[in-house]
Design a protein around this motif. Sequence first.
Motif, PDB file in Angstrom:
ATOM      1  N   PHE A   1       0.880  -1.166   0.000  1.00 61.16           N
ATOM      2  CA  PHE A   1       0.000   0.000   0.000  1.00 61.16           C
ATOM      3  C   PHE A   1       0.917   1.215   0.000  1.00 61.16           C
ATOM      4  CE2 PHE A   1      -2.520   3.331   1.795  1.00 61.16           C
ATOM      5  CZ  PHE A   1      -3.852   3.049   1.528  1.00 61.16           C
ATOM      6  N   THR A   2       0.908   2.000  -1.083  1.00 62.97           N
ATOM      7  CA  THR A   2       1.802   3.141  -1.220  1.00 62.97           C
ATOM      8  C   THR A   2       0.988   4.405  -1.430  1.00 62.97           C
ATOM      9  OG1 THR A   2       3.345   1.654  -2.334  1.00 62.97           O
ATOM     10  CG2 THR A   2       3.855   3.995  -2.390  1.00 62.97           C
ATOM     11  N   ILE A   3       1.387   5.492  -0.769  1.00 63.10           N
ATOM     12  CA  ILE A   3       0.678   6.757  -0.937  1.00 63.10           C
ATOM     13  C   ILE A   3       1.535   7.719  -1.758  1.00 63.10           C
ATOM     14  CG2 ILE A   3      -0.622   6.420   1.186  1.00 63.10           C
ATOM     15  CD1 ILE A   3       1.084   8.516   2.512  1.00 63.10           C
ATOM     16  N   TYR A   4       0.846   8.467  -2.631  1.00 60.96           N
ATOM     17  CA  TYR A   4       1.517   9.357  -3.563  1.00 60.96           C
ATOM     18  C   TYR A   4       0.950  10.768  -3.473  1.00 60.96           C
ATOM     19  CZ  TYR A   4       2.902   4.873  -5.547  1.00 60.96           C
ATOM     20  OH  TYR A   4       3.391   3.610  -5.719  1.00 60.96           O
TER      21      TYR A   4
ATOM     22  N   LYS B   1      -1.681  18.833   1.481  1.00 64.40           N
ATOM     23  CA  LYS B   1      -1.387  18.020   0.303  1.00 64.40           C
ATOM     24  C   LYS B   1      -2.474  16.962   0.099  1.00 64.40           C
ATOM     25  CE  LYS B   1       3.663  18.356   0.102  1.00 64.40           C
ATOM     26  NZ  LYS B   1       3.724  18.821  -1.310  1.00 64.40           N
ATOM     27  N   GLY B   2      -2.944  16.853  -1.130  1.00 64.15           N
ATOM     28  CA  GLY B   2      -3.823  15.755  -1.469  1.00 64.15           C
ATOM     29  C   GLY B   2      -3.002  14.524  -1.785  1.00 64.15           C
ATOM     30  N   TRP B   3      -3.617  13.355  -1.665  1.00 67.03           N
ATOM     31  CA  TRP B   3      -2.873  12.136  -1.980  1.00 67.03           C
ATOM     32  C   TRP B   3      -3.794  11.066  -2.531  1.00 67.03           C
ATOM     33  CZ3 TRP B   3      -3.657   7.602   1.091  1.00 67.03           C
ATOM     34  CH2 TRP B   3      -4.344   7.792   2.308  1.00 67.03           C
ATOM     35  N   PHE B   4      -3.178  10.101  -3.179  1.00 65.42           N
ATOM     36  CA  PHE B   4      -3.903   8.926  -3.649  1.00 65.42           C
ATOM     37  C   PHE B   4      -3.033   7.719  -3.371  1.00 65.42           C
ATOM     38  CE2 PHE B   4      -1.253  10.160  -7.184  1.00 65.42           C
ATOM     39  CZ  PHE B   4      -0.930   8.999  -7.858  1.00 65.42           C
TER      40      PHE B   4
END
Length: 486
Positions: free
Chosen positions: A399-402, A457-460
Motif C-alpha cells: 500500500f503506497t501513498i503518492y 497536500k492531497g494524496w492517492f
Amino acid sequence: MISTYRQNLIGAALVFALAFATVGAFAQVVDTRIGKIETVNGFPTAEAAQKLFNESDFQRATQAYLWGLPAVGFQGLHLAHLNIFGAKDGEVVLYVTLKDKAGMLTPNLTTIYAMSFWNLEKQGPLVIIVPAGASAGGVLDIWQRPITDVGQTGPDKGQGGKFLILAPGAPDPKNSEFITVRSKSNQIWFATRGLGADPAVAEATVRKYKLYAYDDRPNPPATKFIPVGDKTWSSEQPRDLRYWQYLHDVLALEVPEERDRFFYGMMLPLGIVQGRPFTPTDSQKKVLTEAAVVGDLLGRLTAYSKRVEGTEVWPDKHWEYALMVELDQTYKGYGQIDERGSWFYEAIGNTVGMQGRTLGFGQLYLEAQKDNTGAWLDGGKSYHLHVPPNPPVELFWSFTIYDNLTRGPMITPQGAADISSRTKGLEVNADGSVDLYFGPRKPTGANANYVMTMPGKGWFTYFRFYGPKEAYFDKSWQLPDMDEVK
C-alpha cells in the motif's frame, strides 16, 4: 506556411469587411462559448478570425498534451538518466531506496528497480540476457507499449533467457540462440524489478542482467550499473513550454506511425513539425504554455475522476482499476484516449505482468483517491484501512501513498510512504487481518502500521497485489474503503 496562410485569411477578412461595409454588407454577431464572433456576409472579421484560430490552437494543444503523455513520460525518465544520473544508453540505473525513487511516477517502494535506455537506430539491435530467478519486467517503446516481458511474466518464465530487440524495419538475423522481438520505435526502455523477499538477493538477481549490442556478442562488454546516489530529481511531465520540447525531441528520432498521423497534423500550427527544429513563435509559445497548464489539469482529472466504463472494482466502494490500458492501447476497436491519459499521467510502464490478469503471477494495481464518503483524501486528515484476512497474493501486497501533484511518493519527515506485508514489525491481528493508519499524527500504538501524510497536500494510493490469487479474481475477497478517523 501555416502562419502565412492565417495572415492571408485574416487580411482577406479585413478586406471583405471594408468592402462590404461600403455597399450595405450583412453583418452578424454569433454568441459562442469563446465570446462574440462577428461575420460580414458570412466571412469572419479580422478580430473574429484571430480569436477562432487562437481557440483552435489551444484546443489542439490541450488534446495533444493528453496524447503525448506516454512519450513525454518516456523522455522525462530518459533525460534523468542522461543528465542527472550520468547514465549512458545501455548503462543500467538501480533504484533501491525511497530517495532513489522519489522522482519516479508511482513507484513501488518494496522492490528494487533496474532501468536502461537504448537507441536501436544508432546503437544497433540490443541483446538482453535475463537471469533465472525472481524478477519481472519488460522492454517498451516510446509510447510505453510492451515489446516483450522478461522474467517471470516473459517467455523465459523466470528460467532465464536471451532476448534480441530489433528496430523497425531492421533485418532479422534469424539467430535461434535468441528470443527475437521487434520494436515499433527506435528508442526503447528496459525496466525490471527484483521480487525476492530478501533485498540483497533481489539486488543480486537484477545485477545479473546483461545489456549489450548484438554486434558485440563475440566479446560483450560488462554491463555498468549506476546507483541513483544522493540526487534530487523528478521525471514528472512539465507543466510549461518544456513539455512541448520533450515531445518534439522524442518524436524527432522516430518515423510517425499511421495511428498517430492525425495528431502530427494537429500539431502543425503549434510549431511541432517532424524534421524541423522546435522554434515556436511568441504567439505559439503563449498558446503552448497555457495549454500545458490546462493539459496538466485535464490529465489530473482524467486520472483521479475516471469516466471510462468498468473502472469500479467492487460495487459501492471507491477502489478503481488504476491500469485500464490494453497492451496495444486499443479496446473494442477504438484508441484508448482517456484510459491512456489516466494511466500515463500518474504512472510509467505497461507489460503483460502489469495487466493483473494472470493467476499467481505478475501484479495488479488498485487505486483510491477518495474515502468511504467519496471525499478526496486529505493529507491533513487521519484515515484507517482494514485489510481483511488472507489477502489473495502469492508473494506480497503493498500500500503506497503518492502526492497527487508530483505523482511520486509523498515525502514526509517519517521517511516512508509505503506499508506492505513485508514491512518489518507489521502488526497482524489474531485473525490475520491488518489495520493501517494514515494521517499527519501517528495514533497511539500504530507503530509500523502507520504512514505519515502532510497537511495541505492531497494524496492517492495504489494497493498492489503481487501474484494475485483466485479470491481476488472471483471477488470473494474485497478491500473496504478508507474511513476518516475524527
